[in-house]
Design an enzyme around this catalytic site. Structure first.
Site, PDB file in Angstrom:
ATOM      1  N   GLU A  59       0.853  -1.195   0.000  1.00 37.00           N
ATOM      2  CA  GLU A  59       0.000   0.000   0.000  1.00 37.00           C
ATOM      3  C   GLU A  59       0.885   1.241   0.000  1.00 37.00           C
ATOM      4  O   GLU A  59       1.636   1.473   0.940  1.00 37.00           O
ATOM      5  CB  GLU A  59      -0.901   0.026   1.245  1.00 37.00           C
ATOM      6  CG  GLU A  59      -1.703   1.321   1.349  1.00 37.00           C
ATOM      7  CD  GLU A  59      -2.392   1.504   2.704  1.00 37.00           C
ATOM      8  OE1 GLU A  59      -2.638   0.512   3.405  1.00 37.00           O
ATOM      9  OE2 GLU A  59      -2.667   2.673   3.053  1.00 37.00           O
ATOM     10  N   ARG A  63       0.292  10.442   0.269  1.00 28.06           N
ATOM     11  CA  ARG A  63       0.581  11.522   1.218  1.00 28.06           C
ATOM     12  C   ARG A  63       1.798  12.321   0.825  1.00 28.06           C
ATOM     13  O   ARG A  63       2.198  13.240   1.532  1.00 28.06           O
ATOM     14  CB  ARG A  63       0.848  10.946   2.605  1.00 28.06           C
ATOM     15  CG  ARG A  63      -0.354  10.327   3.222  1.00 28.06           C
ATOM     16  CD  ARG A  63      -0.019   9.848   4.620  1.00 28.06           C
ATOM     17  NE  ARG A  63      -0.860   8.728   4.941  1.00 28.06           N
ATOM     18  CZ  ARG A  63      -0.685   7.944   5.984  1.00 28.06           C
ATOM     19  NH1 ARG A  63       0.303   8.164   6.815  1.00 28.06           N
ATOM     20  NH2 ARG A  63      -1.503   6.940   6.191  1.00 28.06           N
ATOM     21  N   THR A  86      -4.680   6.089   1.674  1.00 29.92           N
ATOM     22  CA  THR A  86      -5.080   7.471   1.996  1.00 29.92           C
ATOM     23  C   THR A  86      -5.938   8.079   0.881  1.00 29.92           C
ATOM     24  O   THR A  86      -5.809   9.266   0.561  1.00 29.92           O
ATOM     25  CB  THR A  86      -3.859   8.380   2.316  1.00 29.92           C
ATOM     26  OG1 THR A  86      -2.846   7.613   2.982  1.00 29.92           O
ATOM     27  CG2 THR A  86      -4.265   9.516   3.242  1.00 29.92           C
ATOM     28  N   LYS A 146     -11.089  -2.197   6.398  1.00 29.97           N
ATOM     29  CA  LYS A 146      -9.929  -1.899   7.241  1.00 29.97           C
ATOM     30  C   LYS A 146     -10.469  -1.527   8.629  1.00 29.97           C
ATOM     31  O   LYS A 146     -11.595  -1.028   8.739  1.00 29.97           O
ATOM     32  CB  LYS A 146      -9.198  -0.726   6.589  1.00 29.97           C
ATOM     33  CG  LYS A 146      -8.109  -0.063   7.371  1.00 29.97           C
ATOM     34  CD  LYS A 146      -7.320   0.876   6.451  1.00 29.97           C
ATOM     35  CE  LYS A 146      -6.745   2.055   7.190  1.00 29.97           C
ATOM     36  NZ  LYS A 146      -5.828   2.856   6.373  1.00 29.97           N
TER      37      LYS A 146
HETATM   38  C1  3PG Z   1      -0.980   4.788   8.438  1.00 26.78           C
HETATM   39  O1  3PG Z   1      -2.018   5.299   8.087  1.00 26.78           O
HETATM   40  O2  3PG Z   1       0.090   5.385   8.485  1.00 26.78           O
HETATM   41  C2  3PG Z   1      -1.053   3.351   8.717  1.00 26.78           C
HETATM   42  O3  3PG Z   1      -2.128   3.065   9.503  1.00 26.78           O
HETATM   43  C3  3PG Z   1       0.207   2.797   9.282  1.00 26.78           C
HETATM   44  O4  3PG Z   1       0.223   2.916  10.631  1.00 26.78           O
HETATM   45  P1  3PG Z   1       1.517   2.451  11.410  1.00 26.78           P
HETATM   46  O5  3PG Z   1       2.614   3.413  11.027  1.00 26.78           O
HETATM   47  O6  3PG Z   1       1.131   2.579  12.856  1.00 26.78           O
HETATM   48  O7  3PG Z   1       1.832   1.059  10.992  1.00 26.78           O
END
Ligand code: 3PG
Length: 225
Positions: A59, A63, A86, A146
């Site tokens: 994934e 961002r 995102t 999710k």
């Molecule tokens: C995120 O949106 O950054 C993910 O949920 C990843 O989260 P993490 O960095 O706690 O694994």
């Protein structure tokens, strides 16, 4: 968005089909790496390192300015299955699809985003955090979602408790998950896989420590479920 006026858009992906496809993605490995990529020139090596360690589903979060280019590059890496994370808007969905994403991930679930993903044939792993979120997705026909942000929303006990009245929904919990607690999530009957950024630490990506990332991926890929 399956019906527009009297016209049926038969090409739209149904929630049921999207859920089947997402279940297949989640079945590939116990962990989906969540990647924030600052420099697209690292994308190919990063994807190869993760796939080599046994984590094919990736994934890439939208961002950073480099994210779409990274998705396009990673989509060409043999054995990789690249999704866009995102996703917030229709434009994000269209851009992710055009870049070559084969699945989408979002922090929450809005009708507008679900409409856009269905119309663009992009299976969406939509974020849920409560029983009402889950019920809304179930009503729409989704059976895979999710759970986000997993740890601060109650983690394993919360998922276990929500699984009792709502066993129809399966999850990819994400947010605050690491090698330490992943095992507890994966032991739940309503968890298909987990998402996490711990397999691709920013410093290792910056330093080009691909062997180190492959080792982290292999450790994650060996998690029982
Ligand atoms: C995120 O949106 O950054 C993910 O949920 C990843 O989260 P993490 O960095 O706690 O694994």
């Amino acid at each position: 968005m399956r019906a527009k006026g009297t016209q049926i858009r038969t090409s739209d992906m149904t929630p049921e089909h999207a859920s089947q496809l997402n279940a297949q993605v989640c079945a590939l490995a116990p962990v989906i790496p969540v990647l924030v990529i600052d420099d697209a020139s690292a994308a190919e090596n990063l994807a190869k390192a993760l796939v080599a360690g046994g984590l094919p589903a990736l994934e890439v979060t939208l961002r950073t300015p480099a994210a779409l280019e990274a998705i396009a590059i990673m989509a060409g890496v043999k054995g990789g299955v690249v999704g866009a994370g995102t996703l917030l808007t229709d434009k994000d969905v269209e851009a992710a699809k055009a870049a070559g994403a084969t699945f989408g991930v979002s922090p929450g679930a809005t009708d507008r985003l679900l409409d856009a993903c269905e119309a663009n044939d992009l299976p969406l792993l939509a974020g849920t955090a409560s029983p009402s979120d889950i019920m809304r997705l179930l009503e729409r026909g989704y059976s895979v979602a999710k759970f986000f942000p997993a740890e601060v929303n109650g983690g394993v006990p919360a998922l276990k408790a929500m699984g009792a009245p709502l066993p129809q929904m399966s999850f990819c919990p994400t947010g605050g998950i690491s090698l330490k607690n992943a095992r507890d999530y994966l032991a739940l009957p309503n968890v298909l896989c987990v998402g996490g950024s711990w397999v691709a630490p920013a410093a290792m990506v910056r330093d080009g420590d691909w062997a180190g990332i492959t080792a982290l991926a292999a450790e994650a890929a060996a998690l029982p479920r």
